[in-house]
Design an enzyme around this catalytic site. Structure first.
Site, PDB file in Angstrom:
ATOM      1  N   ARG A 271      64.326  83.580  79.240  1.00 46.18           N
ATOM      2  CA  ARG A 271      65.616  84.214  78.972  1.00 46.18           C
ATOM      3  C   ARG A 271      65.524  85.695  79.331  1.00 46.18           C
ATOM      4  O   ARG A 271      64.455  86.294  79.304  1.00 46.18           O
ATOM      5  CB  ARG A 271      65.987  84.067  77.491  1.00 46.18           C
ATOM      6  CG  ARG A 271      66.192  82.618  77.056  1.00 46.18           C
ATOM      7  CD  ARG A 271      66.743  82.551  75.639  1.00 46.18           C
ATOM      8  NE  ARG A 271      66.864  81.178  75.165  1.00 46.18           N
ATOM      9  CZ  ARG A 271      67.901  80.398  75.414  1.00 46.18           C
ATOM     10  NH1 ARG A 271      68.907  80.841  76.151  1.00 46.18           N
ATOM     11  NH2 ARG A 271      67.950  79.166  74.944  1.00 46.18           N
TER      12      ARG A 271
ATOM     13  N   ASP B  31      76.101  80.205  81.302  1.00 46.18           N
ATOM     14  CA  ASP B  31      77.113  81.202  81.645  1.00 46.18           C
ATOM     15  C   ASP B  31      76.537  82.616  81.690  1.00 46.18           C
ATOM     16  O   ASP B  31      76.917  83.418  82.541  1.00 46.18           O
ATOM     17  CB  ASP B  31      78.320  81.115  80.699  1.00 46.18           C
ATOM     18  CG  ASP B  31      77.954  81.320  79.238  1.00 46.18           C
ATOM     19  OD1 ASP B  31      76.755  81.275  78.902  1.00 46.18           O
ATOM     20  OD2 ASP B  31      78.872  81.532  78.434  1.00 46.18           O
TER      21      ASP B  31
ATOM     22  N   ASP C  89      75.347  72.182  76.016  1.00 45.96           N
ATOM     23  CA  ASP C  89      76.469  72.118  75.069  1.00 45.96           C
ATOM     24  C   ASP C  89      77.769  71.667  75.725  1.00 45.96           C
ATOM     25  O   ASP C  89      78.750  71.393  75.029  1.00 45.96           O
ATOM     26  CB  ASP C  89      76.698  73.489  74.417  1.00 45.96           C
ATOM     27  CG  ASP C  89      75.558  73.899  73.498  1.00 45.96           C
ATOM     28  OD1 ASP C  89      74.693  73.055  73.228  1.00 45.96           O
ATOM     29  OD2 ASP C  89      75.536  75.057  73.050  1.00 45.96           O
TER      30      ASP C  89
ATOM     31  N   GLY D 246      74.781  72.753  69.842  1.00 45.31           N
ATOM     32  CA  GLY D 246      76.200  73.075  69.869  1.00 45.31           C
ATOM     33  C   GLY D 246      76.446  74.381  69.158  1.00 45.31           C
ATOM     34  O   GLY D 246      76.853  74.420  67.994  1.00 45.31           O
ATOM     35  N   ARG D 247      76.167  75.478  69.854  1.00 42.65           N
ATOM     36  CA  ARG D 247      76.283  76.797  69.232  1.00 42.65           C
ATOM     37  C   ARG D 247      77.733  77.125  68.872  1.00 42.65           C
ATOM     38  O   ARG D 247      78.026  77.578  67.768  1.00 42.65           O
ATOM     39  CB  ARG D 247      75.748  77.879  70.176  1.00 42.65           C
ATOM     40  CG  ARG D 247      74.258  77.800  70.449  1.00 42.65           C
ATOM     41  CD  ARG D 247      73.829  78.932  71.362  1.00 42.65           C
ATOM     42  NE  ARG D 247      74.211  80.223  70.824  1.00 42.65           N
ATOM     43  CZ  ARG D 247      73.497  80.914  69.930  1.00 42.65           C
ATOM     44  NH1 ARG D 247      72.367  80.410  69.477  1.00 42.65           N
ATOM     45  NH2 ARG D 247      73.915  82.079  69.493  1.00 42.65           N
TER      46      ARG D 247
ATOM     47  N   ILE E  81      65.200  66.640  72.659  1.00 40.35           N
ATOM     48  CA  ILE E  81      66.320  66.310  73.546  1.00 40.35           C
ATOM     49  C   ILE E  81      66.286  67.178  74.791  1.00 40.35           C
ATOM     50  O   ILE E  81      66.444  66.697  75.926  1.00 40.35           O
ATOM     51  CB  ILE E  81      67.655  66.479  72.799  1.00 40.35           C
ATOM     52  CG1 ILE E  81      67.817  65.393  71.724  1.00 40.35           C
ATOM     53  CG2 ILE E  81      68.835  66.435  73.777  1.00 40.35           C
ATOM     54  CD1 ILE E  81      69.012  65.587  70.822  1.00 40.35           C
ATOM     55  N   ARG E  82      66.082  68.479  74.622  1.00 40.01           N
ATOM     56  CA  ARG E  82      66.108  69.413  75.756  1.00 40.01           C
ATOM     57  C   ARG E  82      65.031  69.097  76.788  1.00 40.01           C
ATOM     58  O   ARG E  82      65.205  69.352  77.979  1.00 40.01           O
ATOM     59  CB  ARG E  82      65.944  70.852  75.266  1.00 40.01           C
ATOM     60  CG  ARG E  82      67.138  71.376  74.493  1.00 40.01           C
ATOM     61  CD  ARG E  82      66.901  72.809  74.036  1.00 40.01           C
ATOM     62  NE  ARG E  82      68.001  73.315  73.248  1.00 40.01           N
ATOM     63  CZ  ARG E  82      69.130  73.823  73.743  1.00 40.01           C
ATOM     64  NH1 ARG E  82      69.288  73.880  75.052  1.00 40.01           N
ATOM     65  NH2 ARG E  82      70.079  74.265  72.957  1.00 40.01           N
TER      66      ARG E  82
END
Length: 465
Positions: free
Chosen positions: A154, A181, A211, A255-256, A364-365
């Site tokens: 990141r 994004d 998400d 799901g932020r 999951i990721r």
């Protein structure tokens, strides 16, 4: 978002004068695969309500169709391509990398493809992450494993000048950036700096957000895999709950700011009794609060399954206002909080419960894609290459109304998508769970809170509070 704020015009580096090495047909009806022309579009707004509506046939409503062009901008013999993956892990990253490399290598004959390691940090010489030279043989099996072959990280996207310095040093003339994004806003800044320097380099994004909250796009890659893995977790927790005295299964999902994974997994599982998402407020206490609803469910059926998005119920917790390296607000842990509150509530009432909690987020990721996502990633990667070879830039590839299109980065990153509490998806989720429409005691306050949540989800991230 009204049509007056939309502009789907795609920027290009110049006229396309090079014959594509891909042999296709320009004739309709000859039973041969066709090239795509620049005057082929997909409508954004396809919905009609009430009287017939005549939507404009201009770039406020038309999206350029993706695919191979007959004439391209770059001579493949002179192309040097770069690829990087940024942000958190997501199913399908390796599938996209593989598709890009194979299309460049086998369809266009590009020989030089550099994989920049660990996101934008791979562009900074002082960090010591040398790029990997990619070809179709090296990456041929990577779709069979999760994660990202190139590594990820990141942050770093704000160091635009240094990134473009690296592109110039390596003579890169097309860059593929796979990320969410925040990453794509960095992609746009990189493309603008490239343009400012007069350097001919196409910047094409492949949008990644598990998400599924990107505007305009039907779904983001990895989403269907995430739903499948979430469904498996729900099935396991349901078995635990149904096998215990007053068994309660609690699953926290990604799901932020948008509850798409939670709602889809709830619908897919057929075993969820409560679905809690960021867009719909709920209260814990009171006759109409969640805990009382849960107690009534246990009294009636003897067990319950709860699915909660990580961003749900944040107004119930203490916020630190801290952010991660990508600028995302660090969320308080709603899963751990709910577990503690449920246990406290039933202990005070002297009601025996058996609560099991699962947070399968990282599992999951890191998953390998299901078949539908693998197909989707392959087509996203191919269309990204076709766009770059045609000299198109400052765009992402997306699926809109089941068609692949070119979308300007600025349009996709203006707002975030969210579950509409008055829409059919949430209505069907309520039907599946049987939960109350709102688990609140003050309806007017809840409506105001819900409206604010949806509005915040659609704001630019820099404007969010």
């Amino acid at each position: 978002m009204g049509n007056d704020t939309l502009d789907f015009t795609i920027e290009t580096l110049g006229n396309c004068t090079v014959d594509s090495p891909i042999e296709l047909s320009r004739v309709i009806g000859d039973n041969r695969a066709n090239y795509v022309r620049d005057d082929q579009y997909i409508r954004n707004n396809i919905y009609v309500s009430g009287e017939k509506i005549h939507d404009p046939l201009d770039m406020t409503n038309l999206m350029e169709k993706a695919g191979p062009r007959e004439k391209i901008y770059f001579d493949p013999k002179h192309v040097k391509a770069g690829i990087c993956t940024c942000g958190g892990l997501c199913p399908g990253l390796n599938d996209v990398i593989r598709a890009i490399v194979r299309c460049l290598n086998t369809r266009y004959g590009v020989k030089v493809i550099k994989g920049y390691r660990f996101g934008f940090h791979g562009f900074f010489a002082e960090e010591g992450y040398e790029p990997v030279d990619l070809d179709r043989y090296l990456i041929d099996e990577i779709h069979k494993i999760g994660g990202t072959y190139l590594g990820t990280s990141r942050g770093g996207g704000q160091r635009v000048s240094e990134i473009v310095d690296c592109l110039e040093r390596d003579n890169i003339n097309m860059l593929f950036i796979i990320g969410g994004d925040g990453t794509q806003r960095g992609s746009y800044d990189i493309a603008c700096e490239v343009e400012k320097r007069g350097y001919k380099c196409a910047v094409v994004g492949i949008p990644k957000t598990v998400d599924n909250d990107l505007m305009f796009i039907d779904r983001s890659f990895g989403f269907e895999t995430a739903v499948q893995r979430a469904k498996e977790a729900i099935a396991a927790i349901h078995m635990e709950a149904a096998s215990q005295i007053n068994g309660i299964g609690l699953v926290k999902l990604m799901g932020r700011e948008a509850g798409f994974i939670a709602t889809a997994a709830t619908l897919a599982s057929h075993e969820t009794n409560f679905c809690l998402i960021p867009e719909v407020p709920f209260e814990l206490e009171g006759e109409n609060g969640f805990l009382a609803c849960l107690e009534r469910r246990l009294a009636k059926r003897g067990h319950a399954v709860i699915v909660v998005s990580e961003g749900a119920g944040q107004d119930l917790l203490t916020s630190t206002n801290a952010t991660d390296a990508s600028g995302n607000k660090k969320l308080a842990d709603i899963g751990v909080y709910l577990k503690a509150q449920i246990e406290k509530y039933f202990k005070e009432k002297k009601i025996e419960i058996n609560l099991k909690y699962i947070d399968p987020g990282y599992q999951i990721r890191a998953s390998v894609t299901v078949a539908s996502d693998s197909v989707y990633c392959e087509r996203l990667g191919n269309n990204a290459v076709h766009a770059a070879m045609a000299g198109k830039t400052k765009l992402v590839i997306g699926l809109v109304h089941d068609k692949f299109v070119h979308l300007p980065i600025k349009m996709v990153t203006q707002h975030r998508n969210a579950v509409n509490p008055e829409g059919s998806l949430w209505r069907d989720t309520l039907d599946a769970t049987g939960q109350p429409i709102l688990m609140v005691n003050d309806m007017e306050a809840a409506k105001a809170k819900m409206a604010k949540a949806v509005a915040d989800a659609k704001k630019k991230p820099s404007e969010q509070k």
